[in-house]
Design a protein around this motif. Structure first.
Motif, PDB file in Angstrom:
ATOM      1  N   VAL A 192       0.670  -1.381   0.061  1.00  0.00           N
ATOM      2  CA  VAL A 192      -0.057  -0.242   0.016  1.00  0.00           C
ATOM      3  C   VAL A 192       1.013   1.268   0.218  1.00  0.00           C
ATOM      4  O   VAL A 192       1.754   1.404   1.013  1.00  0.00           O
ATOM      5  CB  VAL A 192      -1.057   0.207   1.324  1.00  0.00           C
ATOM      6  CG1 VAL A 192      -1.868   1.241   1.285  1.00  0.00           C
ATOM      7  CG2 VAL A 192      -1.769  -1.145   1.325  1.00  0.00           C
ATOM      8  N   GLU A 196      -1.948   6.328   0.577  1.00  0.00           N
ATOM      9  CA  GLU A 196      -2.855   5.484   0.766  1.00  0.00           C
ATOM     10  C   GLU A 196      -2.976   5.374   2.518  1.00  0.00           C
ATOM     11  O   GLU A 196      -4.188   5.621   2.937  1.00  0.00           O
ATOM     12  CB  GLU A 196      -3.246   4.246   0.104  1.00  0.00           C
ATOM     13  CG  GLU A 196      -4.329   3.228   0.472  1.00  0.00           C
ATOM     14  CD  GLU A 196      -5.714   4.042  -0.019  1.00  0.00           C
ATOM     15  OE1 GLU A 196      -5.568   5.023  -0.645  1.00  0.00           O
ATOM     16  OE2 GLU A 196      -6.440   3.375   0.612  1.00  0.00           O
ATOM     17  N   ARG A 199      -3.993   8.609   3.967  1.00  0.00           N
ATOM     18  CA  ARG A 199      -5.383   8.728   3.673  1.00  0.00           C
ATOM     19  C   ARG A 199      -6.130   8.176   4.883  1.00  0.00           C
ATOM     20  O   ARG A 199      -7.066   8.598   5.315  1.00  0.00           O
ATOM     21  CB  ARG A 199      -5.935   8.510   2.513  1.00  0.00           C
ATOM     22  CG  ARG A 199      -7.171   8.884   1.986  1.00  0.00           C
ATOM     23  CD  ARG A 199      -7.808   8.435   0.494  1.00  0.00           C
ATOM     24  NE  ARG A 199      -7.954   6.814   0.748  1.00  0.00           N
ATOM     25  CZ  ARG A 199      -8.710   6.242   1.398  1.00  0.00           C
ATOM     26  NH1 ARG A 199      -9.804   6.984   1.976  1.00  0.00           N
ATOM     27  NH2 ARG A 199      -9.042   4.650   1.417  1.00  0.00           N
ATOM     28  N   ALA A 217      -6.795  -2.625   2.868  1.00  0.00           N
ATOM     29  CA  ALA A 217      -6.089  -1.939   1.774  1.00  0.00           C
ATOM     30  C   ALA A 217      -5.300  -2.872   1.411  1.00  0.00           C
ATOM     31  O   ALA A 217      -4.865  -2.887   0.051  1.00  0.00           O
ATOM     32  CB  ALA A 217      -5.469  -0.541   2.308  1.00  0.00           C
TER      33      ALA A 217
END
Ligand code: MN
Length: 359
Positions: A192, A196, A199, A217
């Protein structure tokens, strides 16, 4: 400063067992990513975490010396066990450790399990990977972007279980309320991208939900490796008594809550009670569906102490037949909205996995 934390680990989508291990033993947190044939990686990671839990300091004073010492002791223990058992030969592990103090944290690590600091919307990596690609980046032979996707990116230059003389990196950082720390195995960071990760940490306030979202994720991205994440939130205010877990204790909590409500009702009247109970949450039933309520599942003098927040489409009838959730009719209490939503998620999982008994 007060801390709140959570962890999640998952085997991922490709491997058949999980060789990661973690520790959440406030103020000590750690992630280990084991390697070795058969079950050896699991053993190495487990030994590292257990040795650390026994040997590491429980307060920041002297951490600069004691944390690396604890990691070296774990290294010795792994080497000893490997030399005494041919099936464990060659086992090794990463180990990244966080010791949280009131205004400083200490980090010590070996390998490529990372520590990040999320502060004011920005994500900063606090550790440097002990990998071949990171060494090549340092020597100017690879760019960081090339390193991120390099097929050999998980080759370590340092790990526990390799040799007796172990160099341990360590650092100390000032921290403030509002800071969020993340420890993770490379099953997250190699799957990942940092943006990300940033986020998720920015958008998901609850630490357990953030951990689950990060694991999700990694799995969405392919889940090529075991993935482990520990999130530690530093909060304003005084230390709370340790949070209670488990349904048995939750029930005990409810008895106390009852007592508290009765006392508040007697002493301060209904308004006071209502203010108090509206900070509680529970999972109950509304029109034969599982529902989320704010408040507690009771009435005082005909006055309901709860409000319906959300009705799900999970049929109450099927849930009642799962032994674990039999008390749904009475309401399953939670200390927070996040915990109540987690209960609903578990109910959903149980329903989906077919735990329904034949009626
Ligand atoms: Mn890994």
């Amino acid at each position: 400063m007060r801390i709140r934390w959570a962890a999640s680990t998952d085997v991922g989508r490709v491997r058949d067992h999980n060789e990661d291990a973690y520790l959440t033993g406030d103020p000590l947190f750690a992630v280990a990513d084991g390697m070795g044939g058969h079950q050896a990686g699991e053993v190495a990671a487990r030994v590292a975490i257990d040795t650390l839990a026994d040997a590491a300091p429980q307060a920041p004073g002297g951490a600069e010396r004691e944390l690396p010492d604890a990691i070296r002791r774990a290294n010795q223990t792994i080497l000893e066990q490997a030399s005494g058992d041919p099936s464990l030969e060659g086992m090794g592990t990463t180990l990244t450790v966080l010791l949280a103090g009131s205004d400083r944290i200490h980090l010590a690590h070996v390998g490529d399990s990372r520590a990040y600091l999320f502060r004011d919307g920005e994500l900063r990596m606090l550790t440097e990977d002990h990998t071949l690609v990171q060494r090549m980046v340092r020597e100017g032979r690879l760019t960081p972007a090339e390193a991120e996707i390099h097929p050999q990116r998980s080759i370590l230059t340092r790990a526990l279980g390799v040799e007796g003389d172990l160099e341990v990196d360590q650092a100390s950082h000032e921290v403030h309320p509002g800071d969020r720390l993340l420890l993770c195995s490379d099953g997250l960071s190699s799957m990942v991208p940092d943006r990300e990760i940033r986020r998720v940490l920015d958008e998901v306030a609850d630490p357990k939900m953030a951990c689950d979202a990060l694991v999700e994720a990694a799995n969405q991205a392919g889940g090529f490796d075991n993935v482990t994440v520990v999130v530690v939130d530093l909060l304003e205010g005084e230390e709370e008594p340790p949070e209670e877990e488990g349904r048995r204790r939750r029930r005990g909590g409810r008895a106390l809550l009852w007592l508290a409500v009765s006392l508040v009702v007697l002493a301060g009247g209904l308004l006071g009670a209502r203010n108090y109970v509206l900070r509680q949450w529970y999972v109950g039933i509304h029109e034969e569906h599982v529902a989320l309520y704010r408040g507690i599942p009771t009435e005082v003098l005909g006055f309901s102490l709860s409000t319906l927040e959300e009705e799900t489409d999970l049929p109450a009838d099927a849930v009642r037949r799962i032994a674990t959730w039999a008390e749904l009719d009475d309401g399953i209490t939670a200390d927070s909205e996040a915990e109540a939503r987690e209960i609903i998620r578990q109910i959903e999982d149980d329903l989906r996995s077919g735990m329904v008994m034949p009626s």
